[in-house]
Design a protein around this motif. Structure first.
Motif, PDB file in Angstrom:
ATOM      1  N   GLU A  97      -3.186   9.714   0.892  1.00 24.31           N
ATOM      2  CA  GLU A  97      -4.275   8.748   1.063  1.00 24.31           C
ATOM      3  C   GLU A  97      -4.654   8.652   2.536  1.00 24.31           C
ATOM      4  O   GLU A  97      -3.785   8.713   3.409  1.00 24.31           O
ATOM      5  N   ILE A  98      -5.951   8.466   2.774  1.00 27.06           N
ATOM      6  CA  ILE A  98      -6.465   8.623   4.142  1.00 27.06           C
ATOM      7  C   ILE A  98      -7.435   7.511   4.534  1.00 27.06           C
ATOM      8  O   ILE A  98      -8.282   7.096   3.738  1.00 27.06           O
ATOM      9  N   VAL A  99      -7.310   7.059   5.782  1.00 26.27           N
ATOM     10  CA  VAL A  99      -8.320   6.191   6.396  1.00 26.27           C
ATOM     11  C   VAL A  99      -8.795   6.899   7.669  1.00 26.27           C
ATOM     12  O   VAL A  99      -7.971   7.428   8.420  1.00 26.27           O
TER      13      VAL A  99
ATOM     14  N   THR B 213      -3.374  -4.251   3.819  1.00 25.81           N
ATOM     15  CA  THR B 213      -4.570  -3.492   3.457  1.00 25.81           C
ATOM     16  C   THR B 213      -4.577  -2.263   4.341  1.00 25.81           C
ATOM     17  O   THR B 213      -4.263  -2.355   5.544  1.00 25.81           O
ATOM     18  N   ALA B 214      -4.939  -1.112   3.761  1.00 22.23           N
ATOM     19  CA  ALA B 214      -4.928   0.138   4.536  1.00 22.23           C
ATOM     20  C   ALA B 214      -5.917   0.069   5.693  1.00 22.23           C
ATOM     21  O   ALA B 214      -5.684   0.657   6.748  1.00 22.23           O
TER      22      ALA B 214
ATOM     23  N   LEU C  36      -0.029   5.703   4.974  1.00 20.40           N
ATOM     24  CA  LEU C  36       0.478   4.550   5.734  1.00 20.40           C
ATOM     25  C   LEU C  36       1.583   3.816   4.981  1.00 20.40           C
ATOM     26  O   LEU C  36       1.477   3.621   3.762  1.00 20.40           O
TER      27      LEU C  36
ATOM     28  N   ILE D 158       0.845  -1.210   0.000  1.00 23.74           N
ATOM     29  CA  ILE D 158       0.000   0.000   0.000  1.00 23.74           C
ATOM     30  C   ILE D 158       0.875   1.253   0.000  1.00 23.74           C
ATOM     31  O   ILE D 158       0.382   2.354   0.219  1.00 23.74           O
TER      32      ILE D 158
ATOM     33  N   ILE E 198     -10.959  -5.275  -1.773  1.00 26.15           N
ATOM     34  CA  ILE E 198     -11.259  -4.376  -0.654  1.00 26.15           C
ATOM     35  C   ILE E 198     -11.310  -2.956  -1.225  1.00 26.15           C
ATOM     36  O   ILE E 198     -10.258  -2.349  -1.477  1.00 26.15           O
ATOM     37  N   SER E 199     -12.538  -2.468  -1.481  1.00 33.12           N
ATOM     38  CA  SER E 199     -12.765  -1.220  -2.222  1.00 33.12           C
ATOM     39  C   SER E 199     -11.999  -1.239  -3.545  1.00 33.12           C
ATOM     40  O   SER E 199     -11.477  -0.219  -4.000  1.00 33.12           O
ATOM     41  N   ASP E 200     -11.902  -2.374  -4.143  1.00 34.76           N
ATOM     42  CA  ASP E 200     -11.212  -2.581  -5.420  1.00 34.76           C
ATOM     43  C   ASP E 200     -11.928  -3.692  -6.188  1.00 34.76           C
ATOM     44  O   ASP E 200     -12.670  -4.473  -5.587  1.00 34.76           O
TER      45      ASP E 200
ATOM     46  N   MET F 136      -5.103  -5.233  -0.659  1.00 30.92           N
ATOM     47  CA  MET F 136      -5.850  -6.453  -0.931  1.00 30.92           C
ATOM     48  C   MET F 136      -6.823  -6.207  -2.080  1.00 30.92           C
ATOM     49  O   MET F 136      -7.653  -5.291  -1.992  1.00 30.92           O
TER      50      MET F 136
ATOM     51  N   PHE G  10     -15.856   3.487   1.278  1.00 31.92           N
ATOM     52  CA  PHE G  10     -15.938   4.931   1.022  1.00 31.92           C
ATOM     53  C   PHE G  10     -17.344   5.433   1.331  1.00 31.92           C
ATOM     54  O   PHE G  10     -18.329   4.775   0.970  1.00 31.92           O
TER      55      PHE G  10
ATOM     56  N   TYR H  78     -12.691   4.562   4.260  1.00 35.04           N
ATOM     57  CA  TYR H  78     -11.698   5.096   3.336  1.00 35.04           C
ATOM     58  C   TYR H  78     -12.159   6.496   2.940  1.00 35.04           C
ATOM     59  O   TYR H  78     -13.358   6.761   2.816  1.00 35.04           O
ATOM     60  N   GLU H  79     -11.199   7.407   2.732  1.00 34.50           N
ATOM     61  CA  GLU H  79     -11.578   8.770   2.370  1.00 34.50           C
ATOM     62  C   GLU H  79     -10.508   9.377   1.473  1.00 34.50           C
ATOM     63  O   GLU H  79      -9.375   8.892   1.432  1.00 34.50           O
TER      64      GLU H  79
ATOM     65  N   ALA I 191      -3.167  -1.314  -5.223  1.00 35.82           N
ATOM     66  CA  ALA I 191      -2.524  -1.357  -3.905  1.00 35.82           C
ATOM     67  C   ALA I 191      -3.348  -2.206  -2.953  1.00 35.82           C
ATOM     68  O   ALA I 191      -4.577  -2.213  -3.028  1.00 35.82           O
TER      69      ALA I 191
HETATM   70  N1  SAM Z   1      -7.406  -2.351  -1.787  1.00 37.56           N
HETATM   71  C1  SAM Z   1      -6.876  -1.294  -0.965  1.00 37.56           C
HETATM   72  C2  SAM Z   1      -6.628  -1.816   0.446  1.00 37.56           C
HETATM   73  O1  SAM Z   1      -6.600  -3.034   0.639  1.00 37.56           O
HETATM   74  O2  SAM Z   1      -6.441  -1.003   1.355  1.00 37.56           O
HETATM   75  C3  SAM Z   1      -7.777  -0.079  -0.971  1.00 37.56           C
HETATM   76  C4  SAM Z   1      -7.994   0.523  -2.325  1.00 37.56           C
HETATM   77  S1  SAM Z   1      -9.031   1.916  -2.315  1.00 37.56           S
HETATM   78  C5  SAM Z   1      -9.315   2.162  -4.028  1.00 37.56           C
HETATM   79  C6  SAM Z   1      -7.933   3.252  -2.001  1.00 37.56           C
HETATM   80  C7  SAM Z   1      -8.159   3.866  -0.626  1.00 37.56           C
HETATM   81  O3  SAM Z   1      -7.504   3.074   0.367  1.00 37.56           O
HETATM   82  C8  SAM Z   1      -7.567   5.254  -0.461  1.00 37.56           C
HETATM   83  O4  SAM Z   1      -8.460   6.262  -0.914  1.00 37.56           O
HETATM   84  C9  SAM Z   1      -7.354   5.351   1.031  1.00 37.56           C
HETATM   85  O5  SAM Z   1      -8.574   5.625   1.684  1.00 37.56           O
HETATM   86  C10 SAM Z   1      -6.943   3.911   1.348  1.00 37.56           C
HETATM   87  N2  SAM Z   1      -5.478   3.757   1.279  1.00 37.56           N
HETATM   88  C11 SAM Z   1      -4.778   3.032   0.383  1.00 37.56           C
HETATM   89  N3  SAM Z   1      -3.463   3.122   0.651  1.00 37.56           N
HETATM   90  C12 SAM Z   1      -3.329   3.903   1.742  1.00 37.56           C
HETATM   91  C13 SAM Z   1      -2.219   4.378   2.508  1.00 37.56           C
HETATM   92  N4  SAM Z   1      -0.983   4.046   2.184  1.00 37.56           N
HETATM   93  N5  SAM Z   1      -2.467   5.167   3.577  1.00 37.56           N
HETATM   94  C14 SAM Z   1      -3.733   5.496   3.921  1.00 37.56           C
HETATM   95  N6  SAM Z   1      -4.805   5.093   3.229  1.00 37.56           N
HETATM   96  C15 SAM Z   1      -4.617   4.313   2.165  1.00 37.56           C
END
Ligand code: SAM
Length: 294
Positions: free
Chosen positions: A228-230, A126-127, A200, A24, A101-103, A98, A147, A172-173, A96
């Motif tokens: 990127e934000i959680v 996973t984030a 992260l 990630i 997971i939102s993918d 898993m 999201f 996720y945000e 990025a």
């Molecule tokens: N499949 C990914 C996972 O397992 O975390 C998530 C993919 S989703 C399209 C992308 C979102 O994940 C971002 O908008 C953010 O909310 C979160 N994200 C992914 N990478 C991140 C990171 N390094 N730090 C914080 N949030 C992250």
């Protein structure tokens, strides 16, 4: 019925779908088993071939990459399944973390399960769980809420739906929506303890913890952050349950329609989600209130 799984215990890699987690942010966060399998598969289904190209060139992975994303999934899914049926080994990765997971990937896995196609998952970062782990909030029960909708009215309704969930909530945000989401969370969930986890595993990793009001005030003062934000939010505080009398329903409906400018339909959906009362019943009350106003 147990579905078939593929095992990579032997050096020959059996046919099947391999769902593989990728980093990630920090390119080192990939398991040796993931790299071994990526090195052996016939094809890699990935969201964006350029993004995944950085990973495959860094690790010298030769397999051809096939784009598999929201816009071509319906067309590509049968092709990927046909390849596996022909005896090919296909990996599924996302930009990025898993896959699924939102993918993309859920429908592909569902189809493979329905057709008894062998598959396995090589788990990894996973984030969502990385943020939960660092949040300082209870980890015994949590809900991944993905999201939130981008518009405030729909976002408030989505938040009302999870308000009573007795667990830590993970969202996720995106950076531009952070301030609005924190505001809506405080308005709907109440002022709960929370954490904003950013970038992260990357160079500028940051976890900011505090009440939703404090986090909101911080970002109002400092502006939206980058990256990127959680958002992780603590569960409901004991004793904060609401009593949904008709008067309470009407009061909230009026507030949503008059002060927040919601339509009858949106206000009814919001109040129904928040109170747990049937949407149809709340809609009728909202219509009556609107008629009285005229
Ligand atoms: N499949 C990914 C996972 O397992 O975390 C998530 C993919 S989703 C399209 C992308 C979102 O994940 C971002 O908008 C953010 O909310 C979160 N994200 C992914 N990478 C991140 C990171 N390094 N730090 C914080 N949030 C992250």
């Amino acid at each position: 019925m147990a579905h078939k799984t593929v095992s990579d215990a032997d050096s020959h890699l059996p046919t099947g779908l391999y769902i593989i987690a990728t980093p990630i942010g920090n390119i080192g966060d990939i398991s040796s088993r993931a790299l071994e399998i990526l090195g052996k598969v016939d094809a890699i289904a990935c969201e964006d071939t350029r993004v995944s190209g950085k990973l495959t060139s860094f690790y010298n992975i030769p397999a051809k990459k096939i784009p598999y994303h929201d816009h071509n999934a319906a067309e590509m899914r049968p092709r990927l399944i046909a390849m596996i049926k022909e005896g090919k080994r296909v990996a599924l990765i996302s930009d990025a973390g898993m896959p699924l997971i939102s993918d993309p990937g859920y429908k592909l896995v569902a189809q493979c399960a329905a057709e008894d196609i062998p598959m396995t998952c090589i788990p990894g970062p996973t984030a969502s769980l990385t943020a939960l782990t660092l949040s300082g909030l209870p980890t015994d029960k949590f809900m991944f809420a993905g999201f939130l909708p981008p518009k405030s009215a729909a976002r408030k309704t989505a938040l009302a739906e999870v308000k009573a969930v007795p667990a830590t909530l993970i969202f996720y945000e995106t950076a531009p929506r952070l301030i609005g989401s924190l505001e809506d969370m405080q308005a709907i969930l109440g002022d709960r303890p929370a954490a904003v986890a950013r970038e992260l595993t990357k160079k500028f990793e940051e976890v900011r913890r505090g009440q939703l009001s404090e986090l909101g005030a911080y970002y109002q003062a400092h502006g939206e952050p980058r990256g990127e934000i959680v958002i992780v939010v603590g569960g409901p505080v004991a004793g904060q349950t609401e009593d949904w009398t008709d008067e309470a329903v009407d009061k909230l409906l009026r507030e949503m329609m008059r002060e927040q400018g919601m339509s009858v339909k949106d206000a009814a959906a919001f109040v129904a989600a928040r109170s747990g009362i049937k949407k149809r019943d709340v809609y009728q009350r909202a219509l009556l209130l609107q008629q009285k106003k005229k």
